[in-house]
Enzyme design. Structure first.
Site, PDB file in Angstrom:
ATOM      1  CG  HIS A 148      -1.847  -1.173   1.283  1.00 24.63           C
ATOM      2  ND1 HIS A 148      -1.440  -2.442   1.610  1.00 24.63           N
ATOM      3  CD2 HIS A 148      -3.177  -1.269   1.026  1.00 24.63           C
ATOM      4  CE1 HIS A 148      -2.476  -3.262   1.566  1.00 24.63           C
ATOM      5  NE2 HIS A 148      -3.533  -2.589   1.211  1.00 24.63           N
ATOM      6  NE  ARG A 204     -20.738 -17.503  38.924  1.00 25.45           N
ATOM      7  CZ  ARG A 204     -21.572 -16.540  39.297  1.00 25.45           C
ATOM      8  NH1 ARG A 204     -21.323 -15.285  38.995  1.00 25.45           N
ATOM      9  NH2 ARG A 204     -22.668 -16.827  39.968  1.00 25.45           N
ATOM     10  CD  GLU A 207     -18.162  -6.790  25.658  1.00 24.59           C
ATOM     11  OE1 GLU A 207     -18.320  -6.138  24.608  1.00 24.59           O
ATOM     12  OE2 GLU A 207     -19.001  -6.809  26.572  1.00 24.59           O
ATOM     13  NE  ARG A 224     -26.382 -16.958  37.394  1.00 22.92           N
ATOM     14  CZ  ARG A 224     -27.041 -17.122  38.531  1.00 22.92           C
ATOM     15  NH1 ARG A 224     -27.179 -18.323  39.035  1.00 22.92           N
ATOM     16  NH2 ARG A 224     -27.543 -16.074  39.174  1.00 22.92           N
ATOM     17  CG  HIS A 248      -3.277  -0.415   5.035  1.00 20.42           C
ATOM     18  ND1 HIS A 248      -4.244  -0.427   6.014  1.00 20.42           N
ATOM     19  CD2 HIS A 248      -3.419   0.758   4.395  1.00 20.42           C
ATOM     20  CE1 HIS A 248      -4.955   0.699   5.943  1.00 20.42           C
ATOM     21  NE2 HIS A 248      -4.461   1.427   4.984  1.00 20.42           N
ATOM     22  CD  GLN A 274     -27.217 -12.319  28.580  1.00 21.35           C
ATOM     23  OE1 GLN A 274     -26.425 -11.756  29.318  1.00 21.35           O
ATOM     24  NE2 GLN A 274     -27.760 -11.705  27.547  1.00 21.35           N
ATOM     25  CB  SER A 297      -1.804   3.671   2.836  1.00 22.46           C
ATOM     26  OG  SER A 297      -2.985   3.281   2.186  1.00 22.46           O
ATOM     27  CE  LYS A 306      -5.246   5.012   0.051  1.00 26.33           C
ATOM     28  NZ  LYS A 306      -6.457   4.357   0.545  1.00 26.33           N
ATOM     29  CG  ASN A 308      -5.600   8.457   3.196  1.00 28.45           C
ATOM     30  OD1 ASN A 308      -6.760   8.096   3.037  1.00 28.45           O
ATOM     31  ND2 ASN A 308      -4.620   7.600   3.449  1.00 28.45           N
TER      32      ASN A 308
END
Lengths: 655, 655
Positions: B29, B339, B389, B505, B69, B450, B32, B251, B188
């Site tokens: 690239h 747990r 997460e 659980r 990249h 869940q 870039s 770019k 860009n």
């Protein structure tokens, strides 16, 4: 009775029912439900145009409850209104007594919205957070295309608003100017483990929404008039800009003893519940002087329940399509990438079936979904999601819920970004097609950050169970050539449910022609031998073909099976293995737990003696300049295949 | 020569080298890379304090190239400066000639940043977009804790900024006030398939950053003085608020023939490259009048290269920990959730090893990582990521790169959200521990949104290959009781690499005591029989134990194996299977392709006759009020296990 009092009264009814059903169930999130009681009351009794007798009506307004754990509020409203649910397949008017079955094994009242268990008021299973607004966007996109005028409302938790997918959906709504979708942020200030971050405070959320380009209204989420005014504002004729609502609410509204940070996901005990209900009643009396006969009009119906179903035509054959679109020379060349054939198939499908949509994430010139998007007749059904895969799959769920057949494509590696969304799509019963290009290691040069390696293991896991349609939860399809890619793309469209098509980067020789029919669950014997059954799929078929020649030179009569579908007909595989003395050699260009394990599962379950050896990627790959080089690096070159298969028979290739 | 001219000259050198190396490689690239030439030049020659001879120095400033990249620009700067890389394990000063090996099989110059292939200048493998800013945040968090004063710079593409993980990282940086991390957005204007959305325009990005709470500076990304001023602004003493830079770039800067939307990921041909270099040279002469002897000081070193390595103590035993923290009664009760034991183990690890960190996503009171977070001595090493997460796992990669041992926990189901990030963590060689609670179906009431069901299939796929440390890419660990959970948590900390601990659980009986040692790769025979080997793990061990009693009543002498680790010692498993007449019955509370397939793989590869039958979840589960009810629904109740195992032997349990 004033509108304001009527809504307060309804909210208190909903809150009371939420409390009671969670206490009965012994689990659930009553305080979250109570924080949206007023929002749900204004939506379901006044603003939304829907049919309690026909909650899935395709022209009715929709509610996507992204914070799925607050669902008792909606169940309560459905029971209060007497909306229809499907209980063991039979239509039933929900009533408050039914609510006591919340979360029971034979109740459709699941812990989180779960349309396939019987609550067709919802379009999508939610509960894994952050996905609902994208589903709503998919519904909004379809409504715009279908000109139904339906509106989609989406309630999102403040803590949930931290999920990046929410911002992906906001950008998407702006890009597509979806003025028929209303995100409603429920700011009740508490998450599970503690207070919501200041980054998700009402003030910050409002500032963010405005920076994203929305008209953002901040309201008191327990003030009926403010809620109504905001929803009316959303519904003004000629809205030119998307709008969002930020509602300040109280978790455990109306019941001081259940407020604060320690009440997330906790029901009142059966002992406590009467005291809490008394608190709620007291709140109601303070607000309305009287609660006795609060009544409100039933919901308004949609303007029309007429829906036009587009007719489908027969889909062109591969040859017809290639001829029609001036690619005869390419077809005659005998060499073509599977991803390119996918693009042609998608275009042919688009012409034959007005429900087929193409959805991509800024790589349509790699996946070749741009073949669809660049066709002037189809471009309206091409959806550019930009680099935001999570949003793409949930938009697909929304499109599917509106009756469309979305093909969602990106690099196979980047599909990983949306695995949670895809699992929720399967749980939702969505008719979604997942297409990944640049699979395995044959893309070589870009390196491991662009290679899909545990993808088959994951998708095939869904193929080991049966979905709500009675089909495997997902089919994994690996076409080896252009004919197979074309045929399997058409087969995916015919099938209702989820399937995963895995194309790869390089051009490869065509090994099939019009005489072969490709089907979900199918396989194809390419070489019939008797010493060893080589099983492979996709790109590796071509390497195995070369290995067959090598083995032939060693005097080994190998069979080659193109096991292009998972799951597959296990008996047929076992027959083939038995015809090859029980010697099976599986070759794949990804990590294990995949095709080879599927074969091992079948063989090991049979009780007969087979030897199943697996050649797969056993290191983290890196960049190589070409497929041959990376195949050598990963021990998957045709000479490695020939050596391995020979060794399985006790023959040393180099001796 | 002025600073401005010197930077222009360096940028043109970097751009030229980028062009040449991509042309040589035939892929990559370059455009870039050319868009960040000036940004990289100011960073690597002037602003960053680092050691070219020791690029991984733990006190030096860091560059995370999120848009991986664009990496040729950084390789070019490293070659121009003569920074050290590791080539087949040997330190080598990179020079411009080396760049010709870009993307070759035996070159460390991978297609995207890949520290484990030899470029220790980078901390993390990038290239799957949107992850770098979270890695930078993890580095920033560690630098704050370690008081090293190191700064982390992160370059993010404008198209890439669409990935929701970027907003998760921005929120995280604000929450933790990481003034030592600088996000630099490279605008860009072009993505792969088309123009970048207006939602990611410099103006919109700046507005968003301000709404998120950042000081946002918009600059011309090819103006050396503007870049320097912005970086100096970031580095002012006593900064109290995070800052971000939005750089407007071109770019293919400097080479008009390679600009515009059609040049993404395309190298110049070897024929074109000289013409493009001439354009660049011309641009340089226009800007600087002369390019001949542009020189610039070498990078500044960090203030100190001293790093304190905290000492580790021996870790308490489970019994000692339970006694120390007043949980003797619970221990004596003989019943405890895995747990909860995980939480105790994490706390003990925290006290014994100052490098252990706990990271969670708003569910620490479910995963029990709050046992660590609530300990005043440990709370500084507890990181609350809120409901985001993806960001959590990449923060873990950053912490690991800084020498920490992060345990990242949430519900197993929600880990799916970060699978792409976890795969990149494994590619990065990160020492990251993944912990999922509420696994399988035993959580019952909350329903399928869940429940983790294909998780073992995915994680175990990494166990079929060897990582850069020479270990399985991931261990999957399923403790059946509190003792096992404690022991396996400690074993995870001892191991360098990725592992996945799967807790569940319900409270369960303790079946082990201090006499058992748990280790990665281990297994434990719980019942020795001779008719059939029942293989299971985690919660299902307890159900299998009940089934063993049932089978005993039928006169069947069954064995029970706790196969708590994947991968495992296959020979030992085969011996056990042979001792049970080759009859193997695998039981698990998730979809297939998991434990059962791992057993089938081993048995089918052996060439001997085994019968491996698998009992696993074969439908999409729904809510049930308790584990027994959902086990019955999914055909996994102990009576189902007993019936299935008996049938395998031809015995009808009810006859």
């Amino acid at each position: 009775m004033s509108f304001e009092n009527a809504i307060h009264a309804r909210a208190i009814v909903l809150d009371t029912l939420s409390l009671e059903m969670c206490a009965e169930s012994g689990s659930g999130h009553p305080t979250s439900a109570m924080s949206i009681g007023h929002l749900v009351a204004v939506l379901m009794y006044r603003t939304m145009r829907w049919l309690p007798d026909n909650p899935e009506c395709k022209t009715a307004d929709r509610l996507v409850l992204s914070e799925g754990h607050a669902v008792p509020a909606v169940y309560a409203a459905m029971a209060d209104i007497g909306a229809t649910v499907h209980w063991n397949g039979e239509p039933v008017k929900l009533n408050p007594d039914h609510l006591k079955t919340l979360r029971e094994a034979d109740s459709p009242l699941d812990g989180h919205p779960n349309p396939k268990e019987g609550i067709s008021f919802f379009d999508a299973a939610t509960g894994s957070l952050g996905q609902g607004l994208s589903v709503a966007a998919g519904l909004g996109l379809a409504a715009t295309a279908d000109k139904t005028g339906r509106k989609t409302y989406c309630i999102i938790g403040d803590g949930e608003a931290r999920e990046g997918q929410i911002t992906e959906a906001l950008d998407f709504i702006m890009d597509h100017n979806l003025t028929n979708v209303l995100p409603i942020f429920n700011c009740n200030s508490y998450g599970q483990a503690g207070a919501v971050s200041k980054q998700q405070s009402p003030e910050r959320l409002t500032a963010k929404l405005e920076a994203f380009g929305f008209d953002a209204e901040t309201i008191d989420g327990h003030d009926p008039n403010a809620i109504k005014a905001a929803f009316d504002q959303f519904n003004i004729q000629g809205r030119t800009k998307p709008m969002a609502v930020v509602a300040k609410t109280i978790k455990g509204w109306g019941a001081p003893s259940m407020q604060g940070g320690s009440w997330h996901g906790k029901p009142a005990s059966k002992q406590q519940v009467q005291d809490v209900i008394a608190e709620l009643r007291q709140t109601g009396i303070q607000l309305t002087s009287s609660l006795a006969t609060a009544s409100i009009a039933i919901p308004s119906p949609p303007e029309s329940t007429q829906q036009t179903t587009p007719s489908s035509n027969e889909i062109m054959s591969f040859k017809e399509a290639m001829e029609k679109w001036d690619m005869s020379t390419l077809l005659q060349s005998g060499k073509m990438a599977t991803r390119r054939a996918y693009g042609v198939a998608l275009r042919a499908l688009g012409h034959g079936n007005k429900n087929v949509w193409a959805v991509d994430a800024d790589v349509s010139n790699s996946t070749f979904s741009n073949v669809f998007g660049n066709d002037a007749e189809l471009e309206d059904r091409f959806v550019e999601c930009k680099i935001a895969e999570q949003n793409m799959y949930s938009v697909g769920v929304g499109l599917s819920a509106a009756g469309k057949i979305p093909f969602c494509s990106t690099f196979s590696k980047f599909i990983t970004r949306g695995y949670d969304q895809i699992e929720m799509a399967i749980n939702s019963g969505a008719n979604i097609k997942i297409v990944g290009s640049h699979s395995g290691i044959s893309l070589a040069a870009d390196g491991p950050s662009q290679m899909s390696l545990p993808d088959i293991a994951w998708f095939r896991s869904f193929g080991t169970m049966t979905d709500h349609h009675g089909n495997p939860g997902c089919y994994v399809l690996q076409p080896a050539d252009a004919w197979a890619a074309y045929g399997l793309t058409l087969a995916m469209a015919e099938h209702t449910g989820c399937s995963y098509l895995r194309t790869f980067r390089p051009d490869v020789e065509m090994i099939y022609d019009e005489s072969t029919t490709f089907e979900l669950g199918g396989m194809e014997v390419l070489t019939e031998g008797r010493d060893v059954l080589i099983v492979s799929a996709g790109y590796m078929i071509h390497e195995c073909n070369k290995a067959i020649d090598e083995l032939d030179r060693l005097g080994i009569d190998a069979s080659l099976l193109d096991l292009y579908s998972l799951p597959f007909d296990e008996d047929r595989l076992l027959d083939l293995a038995n015809e090859n003395n029980g010697n099976v050699f599986v070759v794949e260009d990804n990590y294990g737990g995949s095709l080879g394990s599927a074969v091992s599962d079948a063989c090991a379950a049979s009780g007969d003696a087979f030897t199943v050896e697996q050649l797969h990627v056993r290191r983290i790959p890196k960049s190589c300049r070409n497929p041959e080089s990376i195949l050598k690096m990963c021990g998957l070159h045709y000479t490695d295949i020939a050596n391995g298969a020979a060794l399985l028979l006790g023959v040393h290739a180099n001796s």
